[in-house]
Design an enzyme around this catalytic site. Structure first.
Site, mmCIF file in Angstrom:
data_model
loop_
_atom_site.group_PDB
_atom_site.id
_atom_site.type_symbol
_atom_site.label_atom_id
_atom_site.label_comp_id
_atom_site.label_asym_id
_atom_site.label_seq_id
_atom_site.Cartn_x
_atom_site.Cartn_y
_atom_site.Cartn_z
ATOM 1 N N HIS A 171 7.601 2.430 15.254
ATOM 2 C CA HIS A 171 7.475 1.008 14.957
ATOM 3 C C HIS A 171 7.911 0.164 16.157
ATOM 4 C CE1 HIS A 171 6.681 0.676 10.526
ATOM 5 N NE2 HIS A 171 6.873 1.981 10.653
ATOM 6 N N THR A 204 14.442 -3.558 7.927
ATOM 7 C CA THR A 204 15.373 -3.394 6.810
ATOM 8 C C THR A 204 16.011 -2.012 6.748
ATOM 9 O OG1 THR A 204 13.577 -2.775 5.316
ATOM 10 C CG2 THR A 204 14.170 -5.117 5.415
ATOM 11 N N SER A 239 -0.473 4.309 5.161
ATOM 12 C CA SER A 239 -1.795 3.732 4.935
ATOM 13 C C SER A 239 -2.229 2.774 6.033
ATOM 14 C CB SER A 239 -1.806 2.983 3.595
ATOM 15 O OG SER A 239 -0.872 1.911 3.625
ATOM 16 N N GLY A 240 -1.293 2.310 6.860
ATOM 17 C CA GLY A 240 -1.601 1.342 7.906
ATOM 18 C C GLY A 240 -1.077 -0.048 7.586
ATOM 19 N N LYS A 241 -0.270 -0.188 6.549
ATOM 20 C CA LYS A 241 0.186 -1.515 6.146
ATOM 21 C C LYS A 241 1.058 -2.185 7.211
ATOM 22 C CE LYS A 241 3.591 0.498 3.044
ATOM 23 N NZ LYS A 241 3.252 1.880 3.415
ATOM 24 N N GLY A 259 0.829 -1.195 0.000
ATOM 25 C CA GLY A 259 0.000 0.000 0.000
ATOM 26 C C GLY A 259 0.862 1.242 0.000
ATOM 27 N N ALA A 266 2.262 5.087 1.362
ATOM 28 C CA ALA A 266 2.833 5.580 2.618
ATOM 29 C C ALA A 266 1.727 5.947 3.604
ATOM 30 C CB ALA A 266 3.716 6.802 2.344
ATOM 31 N N ARG A 311 5.289 -0.049 19.017
ATOM 32 C CA ARG A 311 4.115 -0.882 18.716
ATOM 33 C C ARG A 311 4.384 -2.376 18.870
ATOM 34 N NH1 ARG A 311 3.141 2.000 13.604
ATOM 35 N NH2 ARG A 311 3.974 0.131 12.650
ATOM 36 N N ARG A 312 5.626 -2.786 18.735
ATOM 37 C CA ARG A 312 5.948 -4.210 18.747
ATOM 38 C C ARG A 312 5.926 -4.774 20.159
ATOM 39 N NH1 ARG A 312 10.034 -2.741 14.673
ATOM 40 N NH2 ARG A 312 11.646 -2.789 16.270
#
Length: 185
Positions: free
Chosen positions: A59, A42, A20-22, A16, A18, A62-63
């Site tokens: 990120h 990456t 977008s929630g992917k 998807g 940028a 959230r993990r």
């Protein structure tokens, strides 16, 4: 709604635009897999780029803490070979960032790297979820390096999508299962 994983769901592609929630969708799929999760980041850390560091931190927050994180900016195929097993879910975020790290490779080297990744994925056990950006929906980039990135990413996503089931498109905060709605080329 998240579909239960089946033997066909060995590879999942979430793509998807940028923001977008992917990544959130891919993380939800990994959490709901019932497997231990290895998160492959990456990106390359750049201590001079505060905005990029903030994105990475979002990120990380959230993990779940029990997820193992590996930073793999280049050697993706070798890392996947080393860590996959039937009881593990591997989440790779993202293919576009990985490609950007390899953009200076000449066409021959890039084809070898891409071929090695596809061979590795065809032999993989366990569950691998890929996050990939969609860059080809806008204008043609004005510079050769931008066109090279867009073209290589489009081919990479198409090749991964051809061997993934399901393939999700996340846009506008909504998730579409392209494997159910569309037909492969």
């Amino acid at each position: 709604m998240i579909e239960p994983l089946t033997p066909l769901s060995r590879l999942i592609l979430v793509t998807g635009p940028a923001r977008s929630g992917k990544s959130e969708w891919a993380e939800r799929l990994a959490k709901n897999s019932g497997l231990s999760v290895i998160y492959i980041a990456t990106s390359r850390l750049d201590s001079t780029d505060v905005e990029w560091q903030n994105r990475i931190q979002q990120h990380q927050v959230r993990r779940p803490p029990e997820w193992k994180t590996l930073e793999v900016p280049v050697d993706l195929a070798a890392t996947l070979q080393a860590v996959y097993n039937p009881n593990t879910c591997i989440l790779v975020d993202s293919l576009g960032t990985w490609l950007a790290n390899l953009l200076e490779e000449d066409d021959s080297s890039w084809q070898t790297i891409l071929g090695d990744l596809i061979i590795t994925l065809n032999k993989a056990s366990g569950l691998i979820i890929f996050v990939a950006e969609e860059t080809g929906w806008g204008v043609v980039p004005a510079y050769p390096i931008g066109r090279k990135f867009r073209d290589r990413l489009g081919i990479l996503v198409q090749k991964i999508g051809a061997i993934s089931n399901p393939v999700y498109l996340v846009t506008g905060g909504h998730v579409l299962n392209l494997s159910e709605l569309g037909s492969p080329l």
